[in-house]
Design an enzyme around this catalytic site. Sequence first.
Site, PDB file in Angstrom:
ATOM      1  N   ALA A   1     122.307  71.582  81.869  1.00 46.41           N
ATOM      2  CA  ALA A   1     121.001  72.237  81.868  1.00 46.41           C
ATOM      3  C   ALA A   1     119.983  71.251  81.316  1.00 46.41           C
ATOM      4  CB  ALA A   1     121.034  73.490  80.988  1.00 46.41           C
ATOM      5  N   LYS A   2     118.790  71.270  81.909  1.00 47.60           N
ATOM      6  CA  LYS A   2     117.727  70.428  81.357  1.00 47.60           C
ATOM      7  C   LYS A   2     116.998  71.296  80.333  1.00 47.60           C
ATOM      8  CE  LYS A   2     114.533  66.991  83.182  1.00 47.60           C
ATOM      9  NZ  LYS A   2     115.051  65.836  82.468  1.00 47.60           N
ATOM     10  N   ALA A   3     117.669  71.509  79.204  1.00 46.97           N
ATOM     11  CA  ALA A   3     117.191  72.429  78.172  1.00 46.97           C
ATOM     12  C   ALA A   3     116.497  71.641  77.069  1.00 46.97           C
ATOM     13  CB  ALA A   3     118.371  73.203  77.590  1.00 46.97           C
TER      14      ALA A   3
ATOM     15  N   TYR B   1     117.195  67.745  74.069  1.00 47.74           N
ATOM     16  CA  TYR B   1     116.406  66.532  73.907  1.00 47.74           C
ATOM     17  C   TYR B   1     116.178  66.174  72.448  1.00 47.74           C
ATOM     18  CZ  TYR B   1     116.272  66.005  78.812  1.00 47.74           C
ATOM     19  OH  TYR B   1     116.684  65.796  80.107  1.00 47.74           O
TER      20      TYR B   1
END
Length: 329
Positions: free
Chosen positions: A180-182, A186
């Site tokens: 997931a680009k959650a 980051y």
Amino acid sequence: MMGAVTAASPAAPVSPAPAGGVDAGIRAGMIWFNGAMVPQAEASVSVLSHALHYGTSVFEGLRAYATRRGPAVFRLQEHTRRLFDSARIMRMPVPFSEDVVNDAILSTVRVNGWPACYIRPLIWRGGQTLGVNPMPCPVQAMVATWEWGAYLGEEALLQGARLITSAWVRLPAGAMPGKAKAGGNYVNSALARMDAISAGFDEALLLDQNGFVAEGTGENIFFVRNGTLYAIASSVNLEGITRDSVIQIARRMGLRVEETMATRDQLYAADEVFMTGTAAEVTPVSEIDYRPIGSGRAGPLSLELRQRYLKAVQGEDEQFVHWLTDVNP
Ligand code: PPE
């Protein structure tokens, strides 16, 4: 006494909040904000937003490129699909359909009149109640666009980027959803990127918990050895859309391409290494952990794939024009 504030080391002045609230350094023009197009200064949220406290957001990064037919968005459907997959993983019910988000992306590029730009859709848990449980908080969405040049600087692009293996391990699959680009993922990337930059490098190389190469803080990794192109496969990296594009371009060139796990020493001994990402595009790597890669300069195949990628995104390669969606049809 450590940390004491004296006349000789004044405390940093508290900067007043910028007029309009936010992001004075980014010129994003009009932003699509929960269904309406508003000026950047009006696209602000509560300081009690759940996402701000706990990282409960998902996002995408796309680029629009200048083509002969005007600006066009690269692999729009694939990015929107991944955005909705990320939201599903994070149990965020998105109050808009994929079609609405696709339209929002195209409209935002169009109203700002960018010939080419970076595009950042973001979906997040807003303010309602605080406490870790996000479920009572409303799901909000925005799409912002701005001009973003060479991701790791012009020099890294021409000379090849210098990498250092991070002391931070890429988030294990049992701890965080790397596919997931959650937003929360980051934090790991930001820690690694800060340390790499402070040590004088362009970017960090992140390994997984078993010591296998995972990815950069915002890029996938490739290497070349004896004429074969290897795309790093990992259970904990993001399945990059640029990575997929470069694999397809390389196969069309007739190159042998394999997806593989690899250790850092396999990269040290490679003929070439490069990184891919929407922001980074194809960025050659010249050095990892004080070891020059190949000739110690941007490798020939890396540069050729970069050129071919740039042709594809600009609509100059007939075989891949289906990857582009015109902003002004
Ligand atoms: N891994 C990570 C961790 C990552 O963030 C990106 C994109 C990739 C791989 C490559 O994915 P793709 O863009 O689909 O090829 N990073 C985005 C955010 C960068 C940022 O600094 O913000 C990007 O490139 O847009």
